[in-house]
Structures are given as structure tokens and as C-alpha cells.
Design a protein around this motif. Sequence first.
Motif, mmCIF file in Angstrom:
data_model
loop_
_atom_site.group_PDB
_atom_site.id
_atom_site.type_symbol
_atom_site.label_atom_id
_atom_site.label_comp_id
_atom_site.label_asym_id
_atom_site.label_seq_id
_atom_site.Cartn_x
_atom_site.Cartn_y
_atom_site.Cartn_z
ATOM 1 N N PHE A 198 0.834 -1.190 0.000
ATOM 2 C CA PHE A 198 0.000 0.000 0.000
ATOM 3 C C PHE A 198 0.875 1.250 0.000
ATOM 4 O O PHE A 198 2.042 1.230 0.383
ATOM 5 C CB PHE A 198 -0.982 0.015 1.185
ATOM 6 N N LEU A 199 0.267 2.360 -0.416
ATOM 7 C CA LEU A 199 0.936 3.647 -0.550
ATOM 8 C C LEU A 199 0.159 4.665 0.273
ATOM 9 O O LEU A 199 -1.073 4.709 0.222
ATOM 10 C CB LEU A 199 0.973 4.056 -2.029
ATOM 11 N N VAL A 200 0.869 5.491 1.042
ATOM 12 C CA VAL A 200 0.244 6.509 1.877
ATOM 13 C C VAL A 200 0.501 7.881 1.263
ATOM 14 O O VAL A 200 1.638 8.203 0.895
ATOM 15 C CB VAL A 200 0.782 6.464 3.323
ATOM 16 N N LEU A 201 -0.565 8.701 1.161
ATOM 17 C CA LEU A 201 -0.496 10.004 0.502
ATOM 18 C C LEU A 201 -1.047 11.085 1.423
ATOM 19 O O LEU A 201 -1.818 10.798 2.350
ATOM 20 C CB LEU A 201 -1.317 9.980 -0.794
ATOM 21 N N ALA A 202 -0.660 12.333 1.147
ATOM 22 C CA ALA A 202 -1.172 13.469 1.908
ATOM 23 C C ALA A 202 -1.618 14.573 0.960
ATOM 24 O O ALA A 202 -1.028 14.779 -0.103
ATOM 25 C CB ALA A 202 -0.102 13.999 2.861
ATOM 26 N N HIS A 203 -2.672 15.289 1.361
ATOM 27 C CA HIS A 203 -3.206 16.416 0.587
ATOM 28 C C HIS A 203 -3.349 17.612 1.531
ATOM 29 O O HIS A 203 -3.791 17.449 2.653
ATOM 30 C CB HIS A 203 -4.560 16.057 -0.020
ATOM 31 N N PRO A 204 -2.926 18.816 1.070
ATOM 32 C CA PRO A 204 -2.383 19.181 -0.244
ATOM 33 C C PRO A 204 -0.881 18.895 -0.318
ATOM 34 O O PRO A 204 -0.283 18.447 0.660
ATOM 35 C CB PRO A 204 -2.672 20.688 -0.305
ATOM 36 N N THR A 205 -0.296 19.213 -1.466
ATOM 37 C CA THR A 205 1.123 18.924 -1.660
ATOM 38 C C THR A 205 2.020 19.869 -0.875
ATOM 39 O O THR A 205 3.224 19.628 -0.779
ATOM 40 C CB THR A 205 1.480 19.017 -3.157
ATOM 41 N N SER A 206 1.446 20.936 -0.311
ATOM 42 C CA SER A 206 2.241 21.905 0.459
ATOM 43 C C SER A 206 2.402 21.489 1.913
ATOM 44 O O SER A 206 2.984 22.231 2.712
ATOM 45 C CB SER A 206 1.585 23.286 0.395
ATOM 46 N N VAL A 207 1.895 20.323 2.289
ATOM 47 C CA VAL A 207 1.994 19.862 3.666
ATOM 48 C C VAL A 207 3.460 19.783 4.094
ATOM 49 O O VAL A 207 4.340 19.408 3.302
ATOM 50 C CB VAL A 207 1.299 18.493 3.819
ATOM 51 N N ASP A 208 3.725 20.138 5.325
ATOM 52 C CA ASP A 208 5.087 20.110 5.854
ATOM 53 C C ASP A 208 5.428 18.673 6.242
ATOM 54 O O ASP A 208 4.964 18.165 7.269
ATOM 55 C CB ASP A 208 5.196 21.041 7.065
ATOM 56 N N LEU A 209 6.216 18.017 5.416
ATOM 57 C CA LEU A 209 6.533 16.604 5.650
ATOM 58 C C LEU A 209 7.328 16.386 6.930
ATOM 59 O O LEU A 209 7.313 15.291 7.498
ATOM 60 C CB LEU A 209 7.303 16.033 4.453
ATOM 61 N N ARG A 210 8.001 17.422 7.395
ATOM 62 C CA ARG A 210 8.788 17.271 8.625
ATOM 63 C C ARG A 210 7.899 17.081 9.844
ATOM 64 O O ARG A 210 8.370 16.580 10.881
ATOM 65 C CB ARG A 210 9.679 18.504 8.816
ATOM 66 N N THR A 211 6.641 17.465 9.742
ATOM 67 C CA THR A 211 5.730 17.333 10.885
ATOM 68 C C THR A 211 4.779 16.149 10.740
ATOM 69 O O THR A 211 3.974 15.896 11.639
ATOM 70 C CB THR A 211 4.886 18.620 11.026
ATOM 71 N N VAL A 212 4.849 15.442 9.640
ATOM 72 C CA VAL A 212 3.921 14.331 9.392
ATOM 73 C C VAL A 212 4.370 13.086 10.152
ATOM 74 O O VAL A 212 5.551 12.724 10.147
ATOM 75 C CB VAL A 212 3.819 14.031 7.885
ATOM 76 N N GLU A 213 3.422 12.457 10.796
ATOM 77 C CA GLU A 213 3.667 11.195 11.484
ATOM 78 C C GLU A 213 2.555 10.211 11.137
ATOM 79 O O GLU A 213 1.379 10.583 11.133
ATOM 80 C CB GLU A 213 3.725 11.387 13.002
ATOM 81 N N CYS A 214 2.936 8.998 10.835
ATOM 82 C CA CYS A 214 1.965 7.934 10.551
ATOM 83 C C CYS A 214 2.284 6.740 11.441
ATOM 84 O O CYS A 214 3.391 6.182 11.367
ATOM 85 C CB CYS A 214 2.011 7.522 9.080
ATOM 86 N N THR A 215 1.331 6.382 12.274
ATOM 87 C CA THR A 215 1.504 5.272 13.202
ATOM 88 C C THR A 215 0.636 4.097 12.758
ATOM 89 O O THR A 215 -0.541 4.280 12.434
ATOM 90 C CB THR A 215 1.106 5.682 14.630
ATOM 91 N N TRP A 216 1.185 2.934 12.731
ATOM 92 C CA TRP A 216 0.427 1.750 12.368
ATOM 93 C C TRP A 216 0.312 0.802 13.557
ATOM 94 O O TRP A 216 1.156 0.810 14.462
ATOM 95 C CB TRP A 216 1.042 1.020 11.178
ATOM 96 N N LYS A 217 -0.730 0.008 13.522
ATOM 97 C CA LYS A 217 -0.948 -1.024 14.524
ATOM 98 C C LYS A 217 -1.236 -2.332 13.815
ATOM 99 O O LYS A 217 -1.863 -2.338 12.752
ATOM 100 C CB LYS A 217 -2.125 -0.676 15.444
ATOM 101 N N SER A 218 -0.801 -3.399 14.409
ATOM 102 C CA SER A 218 -1.120 -4.711 13.856
ATOM 103 C C SER A 218 -2.484 -5.138 14.377
ATOM 104 O O SER A 218 -3.080 -4.473 15.233
ATOM 105 C CB SER A 218 -0.060 -5.735 14.265
ATOM 106 N N GLN A 219 -2.968 -6.221 13.848
ATOM 107 C CA GLN A 219 -4.175 -6.806 14.428
ATOM 108 C C GLN A 219 -3.864 -7.340 15.819
ATOM 109 O O GLN A 219 -2.705 -7.556 16.168
ATOM 110 C CB GLN A 219 -4.690 -7.922 13.530
ATOM 111 N N VAL A 220 -4.883 -7.547 16.613
ATOM 112 C CA VAL A 220 -4.688 -8.123 17.936
ATOM 113 C C VAL A 220 -4.556 -9.635 17.782
ATOM 114 O O VAL A 220 -5.471 -10.300 17.272
ATOM 115 C CB VAL A 220 -5.868 -7.772 18.874
ATOM 116 N N TYR A 221 -3.408 -10.155 18.178
ATOM 117 C CA TYR A 221 -3.153 -11.579 17.997
ATOM 118 C C TYR A 221 -3.891 -12.391 19.056
ATOM 119 O O TYR A 221 -4.445 -11.859 20.030
ATOM 120 C CB TYR A 221 -1.649 -11.850 18.037
ATOM 121 N N SER A 222 -3.886 -13.688 18.881
ATOM 122 C CA SER A 222 -4.592 -14.579 19.818
ATOM 123 C C SER A 222 -4.023 -14.475 21.223
ATOM 124 O O SER A 222 -4.717 -14.775 22.203
ATOM 125 C CB SER A 222 -4.509 -16.021 19.314
ATOM 126 N N THR A 223 -2.789 -14.036 21.338
ATOM 127 C CA THR A 223 -2.165 -13.866 22.652
ATOM 128 C C THR A 223 -2.575 -12.558 23.305
ATOM 129 O O THR A 223 -2.201 -12.298 24.452
ATOM 130 C CB THR A 223 -0.634 -13.886 22.512
#
Length: 222
Positions: free
Chosen positions: A76-101
Amino acid sequence: MSMTAGYLTRNADRFRIVVAMWVVVGFGGFLLFGAFGLMLVTGTGMFADKAVVDPGLEFAPGREVAIRDGAGPGNFLVLAHPTSVDLRTVECTWKSQVYSTGEQNVGRLEIARPDGVAATVTTSGPTTRSFVPLAATQDTEWMEPSLLTCSGRGAESFAIASADGIMTDRFRWGTGAVLLLLAPVMAGLGALALHFTRKWYRQRASATVTTGPTPRRPGSLA
């Protein structure tokens, strides 16, 4: 002429036809491999960086979304709008699924222009919009991220799109180098086939001149 000699002659003629066909195959392959190899190495034509995307999901900053809703199983590809966004301040956090444990892994995407993607991409369709690519799963373990949250100064929205069709520089250069190496090989095979075809043609023409036409027997009809 014996049956064995006739059989060998017919097979020799078939072999010469195949060799003659390789004149076209060899020189055609040289042009084809050379053209595609150059486009791959230079990143032009159909092998240029991906510049048009089809966002499967657009979401507001701070909202947690399921990655599978924006892109099918796979990269997958992650995008931001508009193109003038300050990339130095962008943060993307991901989480996995909750495992059986009961465990759930958490991580952050590395915000940088993905390899094989243009600096600015546009959406497909009658109404186009511009996005700036933030990250692609070529730099992450795509099997683990399940949920995604993004935020950043100046960002109005984020989007998730499929990363199918993205060709990294490593892939393009590697494949292009192989094709450029094969191009002169194909040209050599074509030249060799042309050499033998001309040689056999001269031999056949010389044999015809030497033997001449078959003499007619006296009293035979013209």
C-alpha cells in the motif's frame, strides 16, 4: 537418390528455413530488448515513476482507519493532501491486528518519498487532485500493519492507495541491465543466421550454375 539421402536433404532444408527465420528474430529481439532496456534504465516511457493513483480510502488527520479498506491485500501507498503539507511534521503510526495472545504491535512509517513514485501524484478520474507520497510498504513489513493513523501540520487529508505497479530503481536497473546485455546477443544471433543463410544461398546458386539445366533426350518433346 536413396531414401536416407532424401530424408537428410529435407531435414537440411527445414533447418535452413529455421535459421533464416532467426534473422528476423535476432534483429527484432535486438531492437525490442534494447528499447525496453533503455526505458527501464532511464525510467522513461511506460517505466517512468508512478504519477497517477486511485486512492481507495481518504481519511481525516488523526482518524484511525483499516489499511485493507484503502488497498487490497498486499502493498500500500500513503499520501497526503495538499502537496504543500510540511513533511517534517507528518507522522503515521500503524498497529497490527490483535493476535490470539492479546498482543498488538505498534510502529511508525518512515516518512520519505517512496522509491519508484513521482514527487507529486494525481488522482485518476475526471476531477483530479494532487497528493504528495509519504511512504510505501516497500520499506515496511506489509503483512503486519493493519490500522493506520496519520497527522501533520497543514494536512487536510490523507489517503491510502494500492502500491501495485510501482517499480523501484533496483528492479528497473536490474531488469534493464539484463535486457541491454541480451540485446547484442540477439543481434549476434541474427547476424550469424544471416551469414549462414547467405552462404547456403551462394552454394545453391553455384551448384545450379555448375550442373546447368538437365539435358533433354533426343526425340523428347520441348
